[in-house]
Design an enzyme around this catalytic site. Structure first.
Site, short mmCIF file in Angstrom:
data_model
loop_
_atom_site.label_atom_id
_atom_site.label_comp_id
_atom_site.label_asym_id
_atom_site.label_seq_id
_atom_site.Cartn_x
_atom_site.Cartn_y
_atom_site.Cartn_z
CG ASP A 50 -2.04 0.99 1.16
OD1 ASP A 50 -1.94 1.92 0.34
OD2 ASP A 50 -3.00 0.86 1.93
CB CYS A 90 -6.54 2.52 -1.30
SG CYS A 90 -5.25 3.39 -0.38
CG HIS A 140 -9.66 0.36 1.36
ND1 HIS A 140 -8.68 1.31 1.29
CD2 HIS A 140 -10.78 1.02 1.74
CE1 HIS A 140 -9.15 2.49 1.62
NE2 HIS A 140 -10.43 2.34 1.90
#
Length: 487
Positions: A50, A90, A140
């Protein structure tokens, strides 16, 4: 004495026979494993990080950090050195990875919204082909709040094995949920370590399975908070010795050095864990039959261009590492490639490398023919940002809604107001000189505008104001007329 000698001699002969037979069996077993790997379908391990920008590795030339394990992996992999995150934030990247579609198609063009549970995903396709599928770490893609369980069933998008959560960046008290158990759990220590061990356990357990596997290991680091890696890693990096990129303005230099020291600490820990993963793949005999993809969902500006984090079209935000370690039996040469692989291209490329039919829903490019030297693709690619809001794309920080086209030499971005950025990345790798309106680059700007317009037409993108897309997809708008947005 004679009998004693005879017994001993017979024992000796017996021992020689046993040893000879054992060696023979061992060699035959090795040959069987090799033959099996030559004919069996490859495993797939996607290592997703990430906010790891492409520039921040040893093999990419970063002067601040050593990444020996990644460097070794890069030396035996295809390195897409120009790979990008098509929407550098993201959730959009993750949805594109899972579906092979662009954000305006799958609808996840912002964080904290749910990917359609009816989507044709990479896990569902691999399941149909008899693969075991697993997911560990940050998800996510559920859009139902932080730290909560992504319930078994459709919301897990086809992954059978599960150890993860929707989203958290508290790496030392990280929440997760274990398969079908509804009880909230906490990783015992720094979650990068714990998630690695969970992945190794999963890999070892696959040795007894007749099926190959496809697993995504999704780390939360090196995303902020930057200063929470274990002390032994933080102690390796002195902020005073950090060498900044030339595009960090004076007013951010001190803060950027501090934050980069912590960022590199996370990276050093990740590099150790990647080394541990690869060692266990080798020890389990699976390394030579496993496709390993190492990448990130986007980069991190970390002070470059006077901004932090992502979303913007600059190199530090949009470029991502992209390594493909491919089994030798597929006869694909290792080394650097110039093509601009994008987020939606990962799924079709992996399916193709595993000889699996690519669904019609997929929009990305299958890079296998390119890797085999049969086609030339990826000379340019599209970046998209629909958000006129958000922590990292505020107008006061230079952010705006845009569409951008990137080639192997240029980056060109257009905002809703018209041409915004033009960089010659070969002569200006830090993107310090915006060439929009520069008389010497009039023809280049015109060509890039035509290329961008052509790509938008091909993808059916009308380039509307961001709130039009939000209304179209029915996402919530608060009393100020904007969308509640988190990181």
């Amino acid at each position: 004495m004679k009998n004693k000698f005879r017994i001993t001699f017979y024992h000796y002969l017996l021992l020689v026979c046993i040893l000879t037979f054992g060696v023979s069996c061992s060699e035959k077993k090795k040959e069987t494993v090799v033959e099996s790997q030559e004919t069996s379908r490859p495993n797939v391990l996607v290592i997703l990080t990430d906010q790891w920008r492409a520039q921040a590795t040893g093999y990419a030339g970063d002067p601040n950090v050593n990444t020996p394990n990644l460097d070794e992996l890069a030396a035996t992999s295809v390195n897409f050195k120009n790979a990008v995150s098509g929407m550098p934030v993201c959730s959009p990247f993750r949805a594109s990875l899972l579906t092979g579609q662009r954000p305006l198609t799958h609808g996840v063009f912002m964080n904290d919204v749910q990917l359609d549970t009816n989507a044709v995903t990479i896990a569902k396709v691999f399941n149909k082909e008899g693969y075991d599928t697993g997911y560990i770490g940050k998800w996510h893609l559920d859009g139902h709040g932080r730290l909560q369980n992504v319930a078994p069933g459709k919301r897990r998008q086809g992954f059978k094995f599960w150890k993860g959560n929707e989203c958290t960046h508290d790496y030392n008290e990280s929440v997760y949920y274990d398969n079908d158990d509804p009880d909230r759990k906490i990783w015992d220590s720094y979650d990068t370590f714990e998630q690695t061990d969970a992945a190794i356990d999963y890999i070892k357990n696959r040795n007894s399975s007749e099926n190959p596997y496809m697993m995504i290991l999704s780390y939360g680091t090196p995303h902020a908070p930057y200063h929470t890696a274990p002390e032994e890693y933080r102690n390796r990096f002195d902020p005073a010795k950090i060498k900044l990129r030339r595009n960090v303005p004076d007013n951010l230099k001190e803060q950027a050095k501090k934050d980069l020291a912590g960022y590199y600490a996370h990276i050093a820990a990740l590099d150790d864990m990647i080394g541990k993963l690869i060692k266990n793949l080798k020890d389990s005999g699976q390394y030579d039959n496993t496709i390993i993809v190492f990448t990130a969902d986007h980069g991190d500006l970390l002070g470059s261009h006077g901004a932090y984090k992502k979303q913007q079209p600059y190199e530090e935000s949009a470029r991502v590492p992209m390594l493909y370690h491919i089994p030798e039996k597929l006869k694909i040469a290792t080394g650097e490639r110039d093509a601009l692989m994008n987020s939606e291209d990962i799924m079709p490329t992996l399916l193709s490398l595993c000889d699996i039919t690519i669904p019609d829903t997929v929009e990305g490019i299958d890079y296998r023919p390119y890797l085999e030297g049969k086609e030339q693709v990826g000379q340019y690619t599209l970046l998209t940002c629909v958000q006129p809001f958000g922590q990292w794309n505020k107008v006061q920080h230079g952010g705006r809604e845009y569409r951008a086209i990137i080639t192997q030499q240029y980056t060109y971005a257009r905002s809703l107001s018209g041409p915004w950025l033009l960089f010659d990345n070969k002569i200006d790798p830090y993107q310090l000189n915006n060439l929009v309106g520069n008389e010497g680059y009039t023809s280049v700007q015109d060509d890039m505008e035509k290329l961008l317009s052509q790509r938008l037409k091909e993808t059916g993108d009308e380039f509307l104001p961001g709130l039009e897309y939000i209304k179209k997809w029915g996402y919530p708008i608060d009393e100020t007329g904007t969308v509640p947005y988190t990181n």
